[in-house]
Design an enzyme around this catalytic site. Structure first.
Site, PDB file in Angstrom:
ATOM      1  N   LYS A  37       0.851  -1.204   0.000  1.00 12.60           N
ATOM      2  CA  LYS A  37       0.000   0.000   0.000  1.00 12.60           C
ATOM      3  C   LYS A  37       0.884   1.250   0.000  1.00 12.60           C
ATOM      4  O   LYS A  37       2.086   1.165   0.283  1.00 12.60           O
ATOM      5  CB  LYS A  37      -0.915  -0.017   1.228  1.00 12.60           C
ATOM      6  CG  LYS A  37      -0.196   0.056   2.576  1.00 12.60           C
ATOM      7  CD  LYS A  37      -1.174  -0.195   3.725  1.00 12.60           C
ATOM      8  CE  LYS A  37      -0.463  -0.159   5.072  1.00 12.60           C
ATOM      9  NZ  LYS A  37      -1.331  -0.631   6.167  1.00 12.60           N
ATOM     10  N   ARG A 133     -11.345   0.229  14.383  1.00 15.51           N
ATOM     11  CA  ARG A 133     -11.139   0.984  13.141  1.00 15.51           C
ATOM     12  C   ARG A 133     -12.264   0.595  12.196  1.00 15.51           C
ATOM     13  O   ARG A 133     -13.211   1.338  12.036  1.00 15.51           O
ATOM     14  CB  ARG A 133      -9.740   0.644  12.589  1.00 15.51           C
ATOM     15  CG  ARG A 133      -9.323   1.478  11.438  1.00 15.51           C
ATOM     16  CD  ARG A 133      -7.825   1.401  11.190  1.00 15.51           C
ATOM     17  NE  ARG A 133      -7.362   0.108  10.672  1.00 15.51           N
ATOM     18  CZ  ARG A 133      -6.120  -0.086  10.225  1.00 15.51           C
ATOM     19  NH1 ARG A 133      -5.238   0.890  10.248  1.00 15.51           N
ATOM     20  NH2 ARG A 133      -5.745  -1.269   9.769  1.00 15.51           N
ATOM     21  N   HIS A 163      -6.969  -7.237  12.570  1.00 15.22           N
ATOM     22  CA  HIS A 163      -5.741  -6.444  12.696  1.00 15.22           C
ATOM     23  C   HIS A 163      -5.481  -6.146  14.161  1.00 15.22           C
ATOM     24  O   HIS A 163      -6.391  -5.744  14.890  1.00 15.22           O
ATOM     25  CB  HIS A 163      -5.923  -5.135  11.897  1.00 15.22           C
ATOM     26  CG  HIS A 163      -4.670  -4.364  11.693  1.00 15.22           C
ATOM     27  ND1 HIS A 163      -3.514  -4.916  11.185  1.00 15.22           N
ATOM     28  CD2 HIS A 163      -4.379  -3.056  11.924  1.00 15.22           C
ATOM     29  CE1 HIS A 163      -2.577  -3.978  11.098  1.00 15.22           C
ATOM     30  NE2 HIS A 163      -3.072  -2.842  11.541  1.00 15.22           N
ATOM     31  N   ARG A 219       0.521 -10.707   7.081  1.00 14.20           N
ATOM     32  CA  ARG A 219       0.599  -9.531   6.195  1.00 14.20           C
ATOM     33  C   ARG A 219       1.804  -8.673   6.576  1.00 14.20           C
ATOM     34  O   ARG A 219       1.713  -7.795   7.423  1.00 14.20           O
ATOM     35  CB  ARG A 219      -0.689  -8.690   6.317  1.00 14.20           C
ATOM     36  CG  ARG A 219      -1.979  -9.450   6.006  1.00 14.20           C
ATOM     37  CD  ARG A 219      -3.201  -8.540   6.132  1.00 14.20           C
ATOM     38  NE  ARG A 219      -3.317  -7.911   7.425  1.00 14.20           N
ATOM     39  CZ  ARG A 219      -3.997  -8.396   8.458  1.00 14.20           C
ATOM     40  NH1 ARG A 219      -4.664  -9.537   8.336  1.00 14.20           N
ATOM     41  NH2 ARG A 219      -4.043  -7.740   9.594  1.00 14.20           N
ATOM     42  N   TYR A 265      15.452  31.810   5.335  1.00 12.39           N
ATOM     43  CA  TYR A 265      14.299  32.599   5.793  1.00 12.39           C
ATOM     44  C   TYR A 265      14.343  32.846   7.291  1.00 12.39           C
ATOM     45  O   TYR A 265      14.656  31.940   8.076  1.00 12.39           O
ATOM     46  CB  TYR A 265      13.000  31.841   5.488  1.00 12.39           C
ATOM     47  CG  TYR A 265      12.651  31.743   4.036  1.00 12.39           C
ATOM     48  CD1 TYR A 265      12.402  32.895   3.277  1.00 12.39           C
ATOM     49  CD2 TYR A 265      12.551  30.506   3.427  1.00 12.39           C
ATOM     50  CE1 TYR A 265      12.058  32.782   1.944  1.00 12.39           C
ATOM     51  CE2 TYR A 265      12.210  30.393   2.087  1.00 12.39           C
ATOM     52  CZ  TYR A 265      11.964  31.538   1.346  1.00 12.39           C
ATOM     53  OH  TYR A 265      11.639  31.430   0.030  1.00 12.39           O
ATOM     54  N   CYS A 311      13.859  25.289   3.009  1.00 10.60           N
ATOM     55  CA  CYS A 311      12.977  25.955   2.046  1.00 10.60           C
ATOM     56  C   CYS A 311      12.135  24.903   1.318  1.00 10.60           C
ATOM     57  O   CYS A 311      12.263  23.715   1.571  1.00 10.60           O
ATOM     58  CB  CYS A 311      13.799  26.741   1.027  1.00 10.60           C
ATOM     59  SG  CYS A 311      15.005  27.863   1.770  1.00 10.60           S
ATOM     60  N   MET A 312      11.319  25.357   0.372  1.00  7.86           N
ATOM     61  CA  MET A 312      10.475  24.416  -0.352  1.00  7.86           C
ATOM     62  C   MET A 312      11.298  23.444  -1.205  1.00  7.86           C
ATOM     63  O   MET A 312      10.996  22.258  -1.275  1.00  7.86           O
ATOM     64  CB  MET A 312       9.477  25.172  -1.239  1.00  7.86           C
ATOM     65  CG  MET A 312       8.474  24.246  -1.904  1.00  7.86           C
ATOM     66  SD  MET A 312       7.322  25.085  -2.998  1.00  7.86           S
ATOM     67  CE  MET A 312       6.205  25.831  -1.849  1.00  7.86           C
ATOM     68  N   ASP A 313      12.366  23.960  -1.817  1.00  2.86           N
ATOM     69  CA  ASP A 313      13.132  23.149  -2.779  1.00  2.86           C
ATOM     70  C   ASP A 313      14.583  22.915  -2.389  1.00  2.86           C
ATOM     71  O   ASP A 313      15.248  22.093  -3.009  1.00  2.86           O
ATOM     72  CB  ASP A 313      13.129  23.838  -4.152  1.00  2.86           C
ATOM     73  CG  ASP A 313      11.771  24.359  -4.522  1.00  2.86           C
ATOM     74  OD1 ASP A 313      10.847  23.530  -4.641  1.00  2.86           O
ATOM     75  OD2 ASP A 313      11.608  25.586  -4.648  1.00  2.86           O
TER      76      ASP A 313
HETATM   77  C1  LIG Z   1      -0.780  -1.587   6.956  1.00  2.00           C
HETATM   78  C2  LIG Z   1      -1.374  -2.865   7.369  1.00  2.00           C
HETATM   79  C3  LIG Z   1      -0.574  -4.011   7.499  1.00  2.00           C
HETATM   80  C4  LIG Z   1       0.930  -3.979   7.437  1.00  2.00           C
HETATM   81  O1  LIG Z   1       1.417  -3.512   8.685  1.00  2.00           O
HETATM   82  P1  LIG Z   1       2.963  -3.454   9.002  1.00  2.00           P
HETATM   83  O2  LIG Z   1       3.012  -3.025  10.417  1.00  2.00           O
HETATM   84  O3  LIG Z   1       3.533  -2.433   8.080  1.00  2.00           O
HETATM   85  O4  LIG Z   1       3.506  -4.798   8.758  1.00  2.00           O
HETATM   86  C5  LIG Z   1      -1.206  -5.219   7.734  1.00  2.00           C
HETATM   87  N1  LIG Z   1      -2.542  -5.284   7.868  1.00  2.00           N
HETATM   88  C6  LIG Z   1      -3.337  -4.200   7.784  1.00  2.00           C
HETATM   89  C7  LIG Z   1      -4.806  -4.361   7.959  1.00  2.00           C
HETATM   90  C8  LIG Z   1      -2.772  -2.954   7.566  1.00  2.00           C
HETATM   91  O5  LIG Z   1      -3.561  -1.870   7.524  1.00  2.00           O
END
Ligand SMILES: *Cc1c(COP(=O)(O)O)cnc(C)c1O
Length: 369
Positions: A37, A133, A163, A219, A265, A311-313
């Site tokens: 992601k 969540r 999760h 995951r 700045y 700065c920005m750049d």
């Molecule tokens: C982002 C996410 C992960 C990965 O988490 P890490 O801590 O980066 O391994 C796994 N499951 C869900 C639902 C997430 O949102």
């Protein structure tokens, strides 16, 4: 089309090494999903996904449908799960690209029932177990959802997941409570829907801390990129991860200023003596945040402080001697015997390492080695 002299280098060999390390701690028959992601945590989702597939990974995870479609358009055919909620009117896009969506509400299923999908859509049910969540909260909600899915031919439940909120701390009660809650919900689901399901609960932290307790898949996100989810998880020393992203630039001007001269700045920095100042073409529009003032970069293995406002750049550093224009500067990564780790930048910014690669904007080209 890259003309600029600031760039990120992504070490694909490090990513592959990390994936092998993570797969290595899982019990036989258990598999890793790789989370790509947010453009692969800023590393480039397509390149990371390709590396993962080369390492035998057979499931990818993203947060947005857009991110999944990007992978499909790049020719990646591996199963992909979207963990974010996709509005039901776009379910047909997921179905067309053979992308698995997350579902946790009955209303979603009722809307999709009215739509004509071109082919069946695979869904994973998300259970709410303590993160608060998203997710299915009660057995009653689960029952309603499963009945609604059974009513139609377009949707197949192929998986279930949850999760953890505290897996990056060692041995929390919340972890156990969430896991127990999940098991209860899963038993109910299996009774209602006895088809083959894949089930997954852990992120990097849970997978590293409790590899034996992960279900079919884990995951892995942040660890793929060589970052530990927390100090406590790093201290377990069960995996050796290698940071995959380095950030470089070069000096575009070198000058000597006099004692009392100000830099940038607001004139927040004044030279105490005659000093060499170098200008580096990276700024907050690249994600190199203003708050990094007084942090440092590496030149020839030595730390040079960032002076004056960013700065920005561009930004300025105080040099220990005059260097040539074009001198390479390391902002993240190793230069001789010194390393600036993502963790160091995160600590300075009072945030977590996850945020650092994500904050680097796409003005910074990514090169792959
Ligand atoms: C982002 C996410 C992960 C990965 O988490 P890490 O801590 O980066 O391994 C796994 N499951 C869900 C639902 C997430 O949102």
């Amino acid at each position: 089309m890259n003309y600029r002299n600031t760039w990120a280098e992504i070490n694909i060999a490090a990513i592959k090494h990390n994936i092998r390390q993570l797969k290595g701690i899982l019990p036989n028959g258990h598999k890793a999903m790789i989370v790509v992601k947010a453009n692969g945590y800023g590393h480039g989702s397509v390149q990371v996904a390709q590396a993962a597939v080369e390492e035998g990974i057979d499931f990818l995870v993203v947060a947005l449908l857009e991110e999944a479609v990007t992978l499909r358009q790049a020719g990646i055919h591996t199963p992909i799960l979207v963990i974010g909620r996709v509005a039901p009117q776009y379910a047909h896009v997921a179905a067309r690209h053979n992308i698995t969506l997350t579902v946790f509400d009955l209303a979603w299923i009722n809307v999709v029932e009215q739509e004509q999908l071109n082919n069946p859509l695979s869904i994973h049910l998300e259970f709410e177990t303590g993160m608060n969540r998203t997710g299915i909260r009660t057995k009653e909600q689960l029952t309603e959802i499963v009945h609604a899915v059974k009513r139609q031919k377009q949707l197949n439940i192929t998986g279930a997941y949850m999760h953890f909120a505290t897996a990056d701390e060692i041995g929390t009660e919340q972890y156990d409570a969430q896991k127990n809650h999940y098991e209860t919900m899963l038993q109910k689901l299996v009774k209602l829907y006895p088809d083959q399901l894949i089930t997954h609960i852990g992120n990097s932290a849970a997978g590293i801390q409790y590899p034996e307790e992960m279900l079919h898949y884990t995951r892995f996100g942040v660890a793929t990129y060589g970052l530990y989810p927390s100090k406590a998880i790093k201290a377990l020393e069960t995996v050796e991860l290698e940071q995959a992203l380095s950030l470089y630039s070069e000096l575009i001007q070198v000058k000597q200023i006099k004692a009392g001269d100000a830099v940038s700045y607001g004139a927040t920095y004044r030279a105490e003596a005659d000093e060499w100042i170098g200008t580096i073409p990276i700024g907050y529009a690249d994600g190199w945040r203003r708050k990094l003032q007084n942090f440092h970069v590496l030149i020839n293995g030595k730390k040079m402080p960032i002076v004056g406002r960013i700065c920005m750049d561009v930004m300025m550093v105080k040099l220990d001697q005059p260097y040539e224009v074009g001198q390479q500067v390391t902002l993240i990564g190793t230069d001789y015997k010194q390393t600036i780790r993502m963790d160091d930048v995160a600590e300075y910014l009072e945030t977590i390492n996850y945020e650092i690669p994500c904050m680097l904007t796409d003005r910074i080209p990514r090169y792959y080695v």
